[in-house]
Design an enzyme around this catalytic site. Sequence first.
Site, PDB file in Angstrom:
ATOM      1  N   HIS A 161     -38.499   8.229  -1.226  1.00  0.00           N
ATOM      2  CA  HIS A 161     -38.228   9.061  -2.402  1.00  0.00           C
ATOM      3  C   HIS A 161     -36.923   8.334  -3.723  1.00  0.00           C
ATOM      4  O   HIS A 161     -36.737   8.398  -3.929  1.00  0.00           O
ATOM      5  CB  HIS A 161     -37.594  10.397  -1.554  1.00  0.00           C
ATOM      6  CG  HIS A 161     -38.158  11.427  -0.830  1.00  0.00           C
ATOM      7  ND1 HIS A 161     -38.891  11.834  -0.920  1.00  0.00           N
ATOM      8  CD2 HIS A 161     -38.146  10.725   0.591  1.00  0.00           C
ATOM      9  CE1 HIS A 161     -39.969  12.110  -0.025  1.00  0.00           C
ATOM     10  NE2 HIS A 161     -39.337  11.580   0.594  1.00  0.00           N
ATOM     11  N   SER A 282     -32.366  -7.592 -27.730  1.00  0.00           N
ATOM     12  CA  SER A 282     -33.050  -6.651 -29.089  1.00  0.00           C
ATOM     13  C   SER A 282     -32.386  -6.541 -29.855  1.00  0.00           C
ATOM     14  O   SER A 282     -31.912  -7.893 -30.715  1.00  0.00           O
ATOM     15  CB  SER A 282     -32.360  -5.457 -28.768  1.00  0.00           C
ATOM     16  OG  SER A 282     -31.830  -4.281 -29.899  1.00  0.00           O
ATOM     17  N   LYS A 288     -28.794  -7.068 -25.171  1.00  0.00           N
ATOM     18  CA  LYS A 288     -29.860  -6.798 -24.211  1.00  0.00           C
ATOM     19  C   LYS A 288     -30.337  -7.523 -23.836  1.00  0.00           C
ATOM     20  O   LYS A 288     -30.969  -9.284 -24.284  1.00  0.00           O
ATOM     21  CB  LYS A 288     -30.768  -5.619 -25.039  1.00  0.00           C
ATOM     22  CG  LYS A 288     -29.820  -4.398 -25.175  1.00  0.00           C
ATOM     23  CD  LYS A 288     -29.915  -3.495 -23.977  1.00  0.00           C
ATOM     24  CE  LYS A 288     -31.909  -3.212 -24.266  1.00  0.00           C
ATOM     25  NZ  LYS A 288     -31.848  -1.540 -23.278  1.00  0.00           N
ATOM     26  N   GLU A 295     -42.816  -4.686 -17.969  1.00  0.00           N
ATOM     27  CA  GLU A 295     -43.185  -3.534 -19.285  1.00  0.00           C
ATOM     28  C   GLU A 295     -44.287  -3.272 -19.461  1.00  0.00           C
ATOM     29  O   GLU A 295     -44.419  -2.459 -19.380  1.00  0.00           O
ATOM     30  CB  GLU A 295     -41.750  -3.006 -19.838  1.00  0.00           C
ATOM     31  CG  GLU A 295     -40.403  -3.355 -19.669  1.00  0.00           C
ATOM     32  CD  GLU A 295     -39.965  -3.113 -20.749  1.00  0.00           C
ATOM     33  OE1 GLU A 295     -39.902  -2.061 -20.806  1.00  0.00           O
ATOM     34  OE2 GLU A 295     -38.608  -4.190 -21.113  1.00  0.00           O
TER      35      GLU A 295
END
Length: 464
Positions: A161, A282, A288, A295
């Site tokens: 979980h 970024s 970043k 991804e």
Amino acid sequence: MSSEKTNQSWGGRFSEPVDAFVARFTASVDFDKRLYRHDILGSQAHARMLTQAGVLSEAERDAIVAGLDEIRSEIEAGTFEWRVDLEDVHMNIEARLTERLGVVGKKLHTGRSRNDQVATDIRLWLRDEIDAILAELNRLQQGLLQLAEAEADTIMPGFTHLQTAQPVTFGHHLLAWFEMLSRDHERLVDCRKRVNRMPLGSAALAGTTYPIQRQVTCELLGFEAIGGNSLDGVSDRDFAIEFCAAASLAMMHLSRFSEELVLWTSAQFQFIDLPDRFCTGSSIMPQKKNPDVPELVRGKTGRVFGALTGLLTLMKGQPLAYNKDNQEDKEPLFDAADTLRDSLRAFADMVPAIKPRREIMREAARRGFSTATDLADYLVRKGLPFRDCHEIVGHAVKYGVDSGKDLAEMSLDELRRFSDQIGQDVFAVLTLEGSVNARDHIGGTAPAQVRAAVKRGLELLAKR
Ligand code: ARG
């Protein structure tokens, strides 16, 4: 007379040229030209067989084989002119052959149809593609084994979980991915067997009147078996669906893998570092470093599932035998194969470069009461029934939450408040090492088991 024909290959019965838009709409050359190498291989095998069957002379065969070799060179040199009015890769190559050889070029298509030709081409192409994919898969699995071996003792929290559950070794976690990929490998190898059956000789749908020798082309092209029914041969695309199903499962696995890498590189987890070369920045936020590769792989998974659904829908309800619908099989199939291959390649390059942050992983495992089950098991060994132990440890955890202490940070007196069965020996059980070492059976997380599993994995790879 041929100059008046509306189409070089089938213009005979037509009295007006095909509408310009319809010609473009029905053409497939823009995407099926990537089959050119396999189309040429199939044609050369067909020509050789026709000579053995006494249909073409040896001189005709030699001219055709050499002419096709030259056309392949033209294509690879970028000098070949692909023509949309010639519809597809097959007619483009055949027209060029005829341009070069004259009447001999027109004999190549004897005893054959584009229907069995295209079915043959896709299978030859997919067979090569599967081999390239298996090689990348192998490389990725190799990388996982190496990393798992190096991280056999590294402790991290295992999750259910997405909540801290029990300590596991990082090596063990890596080997979970190895297992998934092993099944993907098996599926692709199995799928390849059904890809590797030869439709050539089915002709348009019913077979051909020429004395073709299908075992000759079968052998020349390295197929494992000859398709047993011509109607099925020209229309079957279940091999492509099967490939997309296997590819979908592999991408689904990579998407799970990706998701974990994305989580683990985040500032909240910080379990691993990915080298800069697998990340991007970024344009607005200077701090970043984004895990683009995982991804993107996670995102690309959808394309492959789409290809699977698309092909299933394409084939649903199609009557025998070939229908033009089947021309729509190529783009999803190509895209699924490219996507899987590229994703595996990116992962195979990236995985050996994963840098675990061992202290942070360990700290995360230490927090979150990950050894609570170990304490319950300890009490079971002291003679208490498991359900009571569960309850006792539950109280201890509640106390830990309130007082901000993990189980291993409590004193013996504190622990004994929950059960007088608890003794000094409990601390060995509450350590992270004690916890992982105790799960010492095949498939368990103990470092010794991880090393044994790596060894089994290496043996598996060596047998391929
Ligand atoms: N371009 C076609 C395809 O991809 C080749 C077969 C065409 N056959 C035909 N009878 N129109 O399926």
